[in-house]
Scaffold this active site. Structure first.
Site, PDB file in Angstrom:
ATOM      1  N   ASN A  37       0.807  -1.216   0.000  1.00 42.75           N
ATOM      2  CA  ASN A  37       0.000   0.000   0.000  1.00 42.75           C
ATOM      3  C   ASN A  37       0.845   1.272   0.000  1.00 42.75           C
ATOM      4  O   ASN A  37       0.319   2.366   0.196  1.00 42.75           O
ATOM      5  CB  ASN A  37      -0.945   0.014   1.202  1.00 42.75           C
TER       6      ASN A  37
ATOM      7  N   ILE B  25       1.189   6.934   0.314  1.00 33.98           N
ATOM      8  CA  ILE B  25       0.471   5.932   1.101  1.00 33.98           C
ATOM      9  C   ILE B  25      -0.977   5.828   0.669  1.00 33.98           C
ATOM     10  O   ILE B  25      -1.643   6.840   0.488  1.00 33.98           O
ATOM     11  CB  ILE B  25       0.506   6.314   2.604  1.00 33.98           C
ATOM     12  N   CYS B  26      -1.434   4.591   0.490  1.00 37.91           N
ATOM     13  CA  CYS B  26      -2.842   4.398   0.166  1.00 37.91           C
ATOM     14  C   CYS B  26      -3.600   4.101   1.445  1.00 37.91           C
ATOM     15  O   CYS B  26      -3.551   2.990   1.974  1.00 37.91           O
ATOM     16  CB  CYS B  26      -2.994   3.240  -0.815  1.00 37.91           C
ATOM     17  N   LEU B  27      -4.270   5.111   1.949  1.00 39.68           N
ATOM     18  CA  LEU B  27      -4.975   4.958   3.214  1.00 39.68           C
ATOM     19  C   LEU B  27      -6.247   5.791   3.122  1.00 39.68           C
ATOM     20  O   LEU B  27      -6.181   6.984   2.820  1.00 39.68           O
ATOM     21  CB  LEU B  27      -4.063   5.455   4.351  1.00 39.68           C
TER      22      LEU B  27
ATOM     23  N   ASP C 213      -6.025  -3.874  -1.947  1.00 42.07           N
ATOM     24  CA  ASP C 213      -6.258  -2.484  -2.304  1.00 42.07           C
ATOM     25  C   ASP C 213      -4.887  -1.839  -2.523  1.00 42.07           C
ATOM     26  O   ASP C 213      -4.441  -1.016  -1.743  1.00 42.07           O
ATOM     27  CB  ASP C 213      -7.020  -1.786  -1.171  1.00 42.07           C
TER      28      ASP C 213
END
Lengths: 564, 157
Positions: B87, B94-96, B127
């Site tokens: 992620n 950052i994928c959050l 994801d």
């Protein structure tokens, strides 16, 4: 209605018949007149009367009456008219199909419409809160029936999905609370300066305001804003917006609500003209005619495109196909196919623009250097006395090159046809592009007339009418070439269509010639009046012709099957 | 420079005074909206330092910036230390969800950094932001974790 028919069967018709009696037969071979073709259009009587709007028609009638009476004073000297209204009943059919079945709405009408819808739902479902119903309706894309159905089915689920659990709006502040610390700005407030939705996530008024205004700044999705608490799905309702933010921002928010009302509603669309604020409601699913917005823009409701505008007599699907064709690369390919041959060795496309049949696939142009005969595509080394001399070739028929050539020929014909139609389409389209300039010029000419001849401003109205008529003609002509391109090459429909199209071109040019007459050529008032009559008269003739043309084409000219 | 909102001052004070375990955030002296962040790799994750080799490791540097809209819009956070994580991409982005559409003004720097720390413990290859890493994670988790450990040793020492 009966009044209308009576009037139509009076002296006026006789006069018309006298005037045009023989022309129809001589002009259009095998077909009597346009009014007759209307019978073949696919509308049944019932359908026609369904659309019949009494109020609207009576207004139009009275307008038409004076126009028709006036018509009698004019001399129809031209022999170019091939048809007119001879049968009163048919005339009525044509008229009825032109009934308005659309409605232009301004902002306030949209507001009251959407409010009315909300009120209806409030009544049916006995929900007292307008704000709550507004959220529910937006959640269901403004579909009242679906909303009622879902509500009856499972009220609790629908409400929590929509973000208004149990239909509760706000949570009153706990009176025992002394001091409150806002979790957004981390400052303390008296409870009176705080607000919470039904989820009881309480924040100070200043943070709420900032939060909501920020959401509005992000765009149309703000109408689905949720409570600021992390992962909370409760929606912020209209009343909260109203209470928490400035009126300027609230107006923006209400506009977004209206926008969703229009965007979610398949029967209402914004007028596509640049800068236009109106929207148009059109209930008929398959409407062939254009709608006219209050801003003056005329367009197809289905396409809803400011570039395309009104594309009568073409069906939408054809316009789509045509525009696709014009924009994609397929025509380049067709050109290559028609005008080039491929090198038999490396398949590079080669265009022969002169010289003998001895071709060399030039290396410096990216070719392979192969030498071949243009006619038979055989290697040049085979050519010589055996082929009838070095620069001749009699092997042509034997080779498969013939098949290629036929294919190329077909492509060439098809391409030429396309170019023919495209060229005409484009030139009428360009005329439309300078429409605004034309309107300006017409205004100038009006001013010149007013100063040169001592006339009332009402006496120059005909000039604007002629301008608009010319523009309309050009637009219909523009799309008639699209229609023509897709017409079956050998059908009767095509023969007739092209005949009428040609006439329409003629009428348009004639009107244009009259219209563009230089004012210098008008010496006195008498000359002006004569010119005015000429233009007025011809505008009307053209209008009639055009209306019949559009109607006839849309309904099918020969009454045979029409793929609309 | 605009005066600093009270909220940022309060948050900064608390971050410095009572830091969350394994997380430190220090504001830049010249720009109090810019923070140097250090997160220690969580225990039992591939980003934990290798204790047996007596090396202090698993130390990840990040930068965090509070825009003018903060707290109405999320802080901008990025890894500066290279990390092998499905992620987090090679630029450290950052994928959050809470950094994107799920941001809430009621969240804070502390909660954001805790979420990032949690993301290190629980990578979510379904994801992904770094597709190749996510693919590796899904096809051969053991091997991917090995690579992650290796990267931690190499870059996060």
């Amino acid at each position: 209605m009966s009044f209308y028919r009576e009037r139509m069967s009076s002296g006026l018709d006789i006069k018309n018949e006298e005037l045009y009696g023989g022309v129809g037969d001589g002009g259009v071979v095998g077909f009597h007149c346009f009014s007759c073709w209307n019978i073949t259009s696919k509308m049944s009587e019932d359908e026609i009367y369904d659309d019949y709007d009494v109020d609207d028609d009576s207004a139009e009638e009275s307008g038409n009456e004076s126009a028709d009476n006036e018509e009698m004073d004019y001399e129809y000297s031209t022999q170019e008219i091939d048809f007119d209204d001879i049968h009163s009943s048919n005339r009525s059919i044509g008229k009825l199909t032109r009934q308005k079945s659309f409605e232009v709405l301004d902002r306030s009408e949209l507001v009251s419409e959407s409010r009315k819808l909300i009120k209806e739902v409030m009544d049916v479902l006995s929900i007292p809160s307008e704000a709550a119903v507004s959220i529910l309706l937006r959640h269901m894309k403004w579909n009242k029936e679906k909303l009622i159905e879902r509500f009856m089915d499972n009220q609790d689920k629908l409400c929590s999905d929509a973000g208004i659990p149990n239909l509760r709006l706000d949570k009153a502040v706990d009176k025992s609370l002394q001091k409150f610390s806002c979790l957004i700005c981390l400052e303390d407030f008296p409870p009176s300066q705080t607000f919470a939705l039904s989820c009881d996530h309480r924040y100070c008024l200043a943070c709420w305001k900032l939060y909501l205004e920020c959401k509005i700044g992000e765009g149309p999705e703000c109408i689905y804003s949720t409570c600021p608490a992390p992962k909370c799905k409760v929606k912020v309702h209209e009343d909260a917006f109203k209470k928490l933010i400035e009126s300027v921002a609230y107006e923006k928010y209400s506009n977004f609500i209206l926008k969703s009302y229009v965007d979610d509603n398949p029967q209402v669309k914004w007028c596509p003209a640049p800068g236009c604020v109106y929207s148009v409601r059109c209930d008929r699913k398959e409407r062939k005619e254009a709608v006219t917005c209050k801003c003056g823009f005329q367009y197809c409701f289905n396409c809803n495109d400011s570039e395309i505008g009104d594309h009568m007599p073409c069906p939408c699907s054809q316009v789509d196909k045509w525009l696709q064709k014009a924009s994609d690369e397929s025509e380049n390919v067709t050109w290559m196919l028609a005008n080039t041959k491929k090198c038999p060795e490396c398949r590079s496309p080669i265009e022969k623009n002169g010289g003998c049949m001895h071709m060399t696939c030039r290396k410096n142009a990216g070719g392979c250097g192969f030498e071949f005969c243009w006619l038979c595509r055989g290697p040049w080394s085979d050519h010589g006395s055996a082929t009838g001399g070095y620069y001749n070739c009699n092997k042509y028929d034997k080779s498969k090159a013939k098949e290629d050539d036929e294919k190329a020929n077909d492509a060439k014909t098809e391409l030429e046809a396309y170019m023919f139609y495209y060229h005409r389409y484009e030139s009428h389209k360009n005329a439309m592009k300078i429409a605004d300039e034309q309107r300006r010029n017409a205004h100038q000419k009006e001013q010149q007339i007013l100063s040169k001849f001592d006339v009332r401003s009402a006496d120059t109205k005909f000039l604007m009418e002629a301008t608009e008529q010319l523009l309309r003609n050009r637009r219909v002509l523009q799309y008639s070439y699209v229609y023509g391109y897709y017409l079956d090459k050998k059908s009767n429909e095509r023969n007739l269509f092209e005949y009428l199209q040609e006439d329409l071109e003629k009428h348009t040019n004639q009107l244009s010639t009259y219209y563009e007459l230089s004012l210098d050529k008008l010496d006195d008032y008498q000359a002006f009046i004569k010119w005015k009559e000429q233009v007025t008269n011809y505008t009307r003739i053209t209008k009639k012709f055009l209306d019949h043309f559009v109607e006839g084409v849309a309904g099918g000219l020969t009454g045979s099957h029409h793929n609309n | 420079m605009n005066s600093l909102p009270k909220r940022i001052i309060k948050e900064t004070e608390r971050l410095v005074k009572e830091p969350a375990p394994g997380i430190s955030a220090t504001p830049n002296e010249e720009n109090l909206r810019y923070f140097n962040v250090v997160i220690t790799g969580p225990v039992d994750s591939p980003f934990q330092g290798n204790v047996s080799h007596h090396k202090s490791g698993g130390v990840f540097n990040l930068e965090l910036f509070l825009t003018d809209d903060y707290p109405m819009s999320a802080p901008k956070v990025r890894f500066l230390t290279k990390i092998y994580h499905p992620n987090i991409d090679k630029l450290g982005r950052i994928c959050l969800d809470i950094l994107k559409d799920k941001w809430s003004p009621a969240l804070q720097i502390r909660t954001v950094l805790l979420s990032i720390q949690a993301l290190l413990s629980a990578p979510n290859p379904d994801d992904p932001l770094a597709n190749d890493v996510a693919e590796h994670w899904k096809s051969n988790e053991k091997d991917a974790i090995q690579t992650a450990k290796e990267w931690t040793r190499l870059y996060a020492a």
